[in-house]
Design a protein around this motif. Structure first.
Motif, PDB file in Angstrom:
ATOM      1  N   PHE A  65       0.799  -1.214   0.000  1.00 44.63           N
ATOM      2  CA  PHE A  65       0.000   0.000   0.000  1.00 44.63           C
ATOM      3  C   PHE A  65       0.837   1.272   0.000  1.00 44.63           C
ATOM      4  O   PHE A  65       0.293   2.360  -0.126  1.00 44.63           O
ATOM      5  CB  PHE A  65      -0.944   0.010   1.207  1.00 44.63           C
ATOM      6  N   ASP A  66       2.143   1.152   0.135  1.00 41.53           N
ATOM      7  CA  ASP A  66       3.008   2.326   0.144  1.00 41.53           C
ATOM      8  C   ASP A  66       3.345   2.702  -1.299  1.00 41.53           C
ATOM      9  O   ASP A  66       3.908   1.894  -2.029  1.00 41.53           O
ATOM     10  CB  ASP A  66       4.295   2.026   0.917  1.00 41.53           C
ATOM     11  N   PRO A  67       3.024   3.923  -1.743  1.00 42.68           N
ATOM     12  CA  PRO A  67       3.276   4.296  -3.132  1.00 42.68           C
ATOM     13  C   PRO A  67       4.743   4.617  -3.421  1.00 42.68           C
ATOM     14  O   PRO A  67       5.103   4.835  -4.556  1.00 42.68           O
ATOM     15  CB  PRO A  67       2.408   5.538  -3.323  1.00 42.68           C
ATOM     16  N   ASN A  68       5.568   4.635  -2.393  1.00 39.94           N
ATOM     17  CA  ASN A  68       6.970   4.986  -2.556  1.00 39.94           C
ATOM     18  C   ASN A  68       7.864   3.791  -2.272  1.00 39.94           C
ATOM     19  O   ASN A  68       7.465   2.839  -1.618  1.00 39.94           O
ATOM     20  CB  ASN A  68       7.342   6.140  -1.632  1.00 39.94           C
ATOM     21  N   GLU A  69       9.086   3.887  -2.765  1.00 43.57           N
ATOM     22  CA  GLU A  69      10.061   2.815  -2.571  1.00 43.57           C
ATOM     23  C   GLU A  69      11.431   3.438  -2.374  1.00 43.57           C
ATOM     24  O   GLU A  69      11.743   4.478  -2.956  1.00 43.57           O
ATOM     25  CB  GLU A  69      10.071   1.911  -3.807  1.00 43.57           C
ATOM     26  N   LYS A  70      12.234   2.799  -1.568  1.00 44.44           N
ATOM     27  CA  LYS A  70      13.598   3.269  -1.345  1.00 44.44           C
ATOM     28  C   LYS A  70      14.491   2.764  -2.475  1.00 44.44           C
ATOM     29  O   LYS A  70      14.439   1.594  -2.840  1.00 44.44           O
ATOM     30  CB  LYS A  70      14.109   2.734  -0.006  1.00 44.44           C
ATOM     31  N   THR A  71      15.324   3.644  -2.998  1.00 50.97           N
ATOM     32  CA  THR A  71      16.233   3.264  -4.070  1.00 50.97           C
ATOM     33  C   THR A  71      17.527   2.703  -3.490  1.00 50.97           C
ATOM     34  O   THR A  71      17.732   2.735  -2.278  1.00 50.97           O
ATOM     35  CB  THR A  71      16.559   4.478  -4.960  1.00 50.97           C
ATOM     36  N   LYS A  72      18.412   2.241  -4.364  1.00 47.94           N
ATOM     37  CA  LYS A  72      19.705   1.727  -3.919  1.00 47.94           C
ATOM     38  C   LYS A  72      20.524   2.821  -3.236  1.00 47.94           C
ATOM     39  O   LYS A  72      21.300   2.554  -2.342  1.00 47.94           O
ATOM     40  CB  LYS A  72      20.496   1.178  -5.107  1.00 47.94           C
ATOM     41  N   GLY A  74      19.275   5.118  -1.427  1.00 48.22           N
ATOM     42  CA  GLY A  74      18.644   5.482  -0.167  1.00 48.22           C
ATOM     43  C   GLY A  74      17.557   6.529  -0.266  1.00 48.22           C
ATOM     44  O   GLY A  74      16.936   6.868   0.728  1.00 48.22           O
ATOM     45  N   LYS A  75      17.292   7.037  -1.459  1.00 46.12           N
ATOM     46  CA  LYS A  75      16.229   8.031  -1.624  1.00 46.12           C
ATOM     47  C   LYS A  75      14.887   7.340  -1.752  1.00 46.12           C
ATOM     48  O   LYS A  75      14.796   6.209  -2.216  1.00 46.12           O
ATOM     49  CB  LYS A  75      16.487   8.879  -2.859  1.00 46.12           C
ATOM     50  N   VAL A  76      13.836   8.045  -1.358  1.00 45.58           N
ATOM     51  CA  VAL A  76      12.485   7.511  -1.469  1.00 45.58           C
ATOM     52  C   VAL A  76      11.814   8.170  -2.672  1.00 45.58           C
ATOM     53  O   VAL A  76      11.657   9.382  -2.713  1.00 45.58           O
ATOM     54  CB  VAL A  76      11.676   7.769  -0.179  1.00 45.58           C
ATOM     55  N   LEU A  77      11.458   7.331  -3.658  1.00 46.89           N
ATOM     56  CA  LEU A  77      10.839   7.803  -4.897  1.00 46.89           C
ATOM     57  C   LEU A  77       9.568   7.005  -5.159  1.00 46.89           C
ATOM     58  O   LEU A  77       9.394   5.909  -4.624  1.00 46.89           O
ATOM     59  CB  LEU A  77      11.807   7.620  -6.068  1.00 46.89           C
ATOM     60  N   PRO A  78       8.680   7.526  -6.016  1.00 47.64           N
ATOM     61  CA  PRO A  78       7.469   6.771  -6.354  1.00 47.64           C
ATOM     62  C   PRO A  78       7.811   5.427  -7.012  1.00 47.64           C
ATOM     63  O   PRO A  78       8.691   5.354  -7.873  1.00 47.64           O
ATOM     64  CB  PRO A  78       6.737   7.693  -7.344  1.00 47.64           C
ATOM     65  N   LYS A  79       7.103   4.374  -6.594  1.00 50.16           N
ATOM     66  CA  LYS A  79       7.342   3.043  -7.145  1.00 50.16           C
ATOM     67  C   LYS A  79       7.143   3.023  -8.656  1.00 50.16           C
ATOM     68  O   LYS A  79       7.885   2.374  -9.382  1.00 50.16           O
ATOM     69  CB  LYS A  79       6.380   2.028  -6.526  1.00 50.16           C
ATOM     70  N   ALA A  80       6.121   3.737  -9.111  1.00 51.71           N
ATOM     71  CA  ALA A  80       5.819   3.752 -10.543  1.00 51.71           C
ATOM     72  C   ALA A  80       6.985   4.355 -11.331  1.00 51.71           C
ATOM     73  O   ALA A  80       7.317   3.885 -12.420  1.00 51.71           O
ATOM     74  CB  ALA A  80       4.538   4.533 -10.809  1.00 51.71           C
ATOM     75  N   ILE A  82      10.212   4.374 -10.397  1.00 51.75           N
ATOM     76  CA  ILE A  82      11.336   3.436 -10.343  1.00 51.75           C
ATOM     77  C   ILE A  82      11.117   2.289 -11.328  1.00 51.75           C
ATOM     78  O   ILE A  82      12.031   1.915 -12.067  1.00 51.75           O
ATOM     79  CB  ILE A  82      11.540   2.915  -8.903  1.00 51.75           C
ATOM     80  N   LYS A  83       9.902   1.774 -11.366  1.00 51.33           N
ATOM     81  CA  LYS A  83       9.589   0.675 -12.281  1.00 51.33           C
ATOM     82  C   LYS A  83       9.747   1.124 -13.733  1.00 51.33           C
ATOM     83  O   LYS A  83      10.352   0.427 -14.550  1.00 51.33           O
ATOM     84  CB  LYS A  83       8.163   0.184 -12.031  1.00 51.33           C
ATOM     85  N   SER A  84       9.227   2.297 -14.053  1.00 45.93           N
ATOM     86  CA  SER A  84       9.300   2.821 -15.411  1.00 45.93           C
ATOM     87  C   SER A  84      10.741   3.110 -15.820  1.00 45.93           C
ATOM     88  O   SER A  84      11.170   2.778 -16.931  1.00 45.93           O
ATOM     89  CB  SER A  84       8.447   4.093 -15.507  1.00 45.93           C
ATOM     90  N   ALA A  85      11.515   3.712 -14.924  1.00 45.86           N
ATOM     91  CA  ALA A  85      12.911   4.032 -15.221  1.00 45.86           C
ATOM     92  C   ALA A  85      13.736   2.754 -15.397  1.00 45.86           C
ATOM     93  O   ALA A  85      14.572   2.676 -16.312  1.00 45.86           O
ATOM     94  CB  ALA A  85      13.494   4.899 -14.115  1.00 45.86           C
ATOM     95  N   ARG A  86      13.507   1.761 -14.561  1.00 47.79           N
ATOM     96  CA  ARG A  86      14.237   0.497 -14.710  1.00 47.79           C
ATOM     97  C   ARG A  86      13.897  -0.192 -16.018  1.00 47.79           C
ATOM     98  O   ARG A  86      14.750  -0.823 -16.646  1.00 47.79           O
ATOM     99  CB  ARG A  86      13.933  -0.425 -13.522  1.00 47.79           C
TER     100      ARG A  86
END
Length: 178
Positions: A65-72, A74-80, A82-86
């Motif tokens: 339910f959390d719309p954000n995710e921690k990156t490698k 250490g920053k917190v960015l929107p999951k969408a 991160i998924k799109s950029a990857r």
């Protein structure tokens, strides 16, 4: 001990009068919730909950339910994002590493990369949430380099190794920040 304490706390009230029927059902729900929480509190304890929050089922539900995710980094960015950029990094890298002599494979990977770039740009171009991020800047640099080459040389021109390496370096840098 917890059950004895819960039994003392959760003594049901019985009322058979018709005017108290509604009141009884709503109060019995409250009592049920109070009893359940009392039993859970005394059986499970309150101290383990913070430990459970980052692992197991509770952590999985929380991350769902959390719309954000921690990156490698250490920053917190929107999951969408991160998924799109990857996805852009993956498909563009595959396309650049594909042998241009095998036209069918090359076209398939190039079309996949083109679609992921379109999706990425349509959703994230100019978004304040990510515009200042290193990954966004590096991906934008790689996409601009690619677009600049094809706008000058034409859509079917072979990509020189120096431009290909520059784009691959930008992709690697972007991936480090995702």
């Amino acid at each position: 001990m917890a059950l004895n304490l819960a039994a003392k706390i959760c003594v049901p009230s019985v009322s058979n009068t018709p005017e108290n029927k509604y009141k009884e059902s709503s109060s019995s729900r409250r009592q049920l919730i109070a009893c359940s929480s009392a039993v859970l509190t005394f059986n499970c304890g309150l101290t383990p909950l913070p430990v459970w929050a980052d692992e197991g089922v509770v952590g999985a539900i929380k991350s769902l339910f959390d719309p954000n995710e921690k990156t490698k980094s250490g920053k917190v960015l929107p999951k969408a994002y991160i998924k799109s950029a990857r996805e852009v990094v993956k498909t563009l890298r595959e396309s650049l590493q594909e042998d241009p002599k095998d036209i069918v494979k090359f076209r398939r990977s190039a079309d996949s990369a083109k679609q992921s770039i379109r999706d990425y740009l349509s959703n994230w171009k100019g978004q304040e949430k990510v515009a200042g991020e290193e990954s966004y800047i590096e991906l934008e640099k790689a996409i601009r380099c690619l677009a600049s080459f094809y706008s000058k040389a034409g859509p079917s021109a072979p990509l020189p190794e120096e431009i290909k390496n520059e784009i691959l370096n930008d992709l690697s840098t972007a991936e480090e920040f995702l």
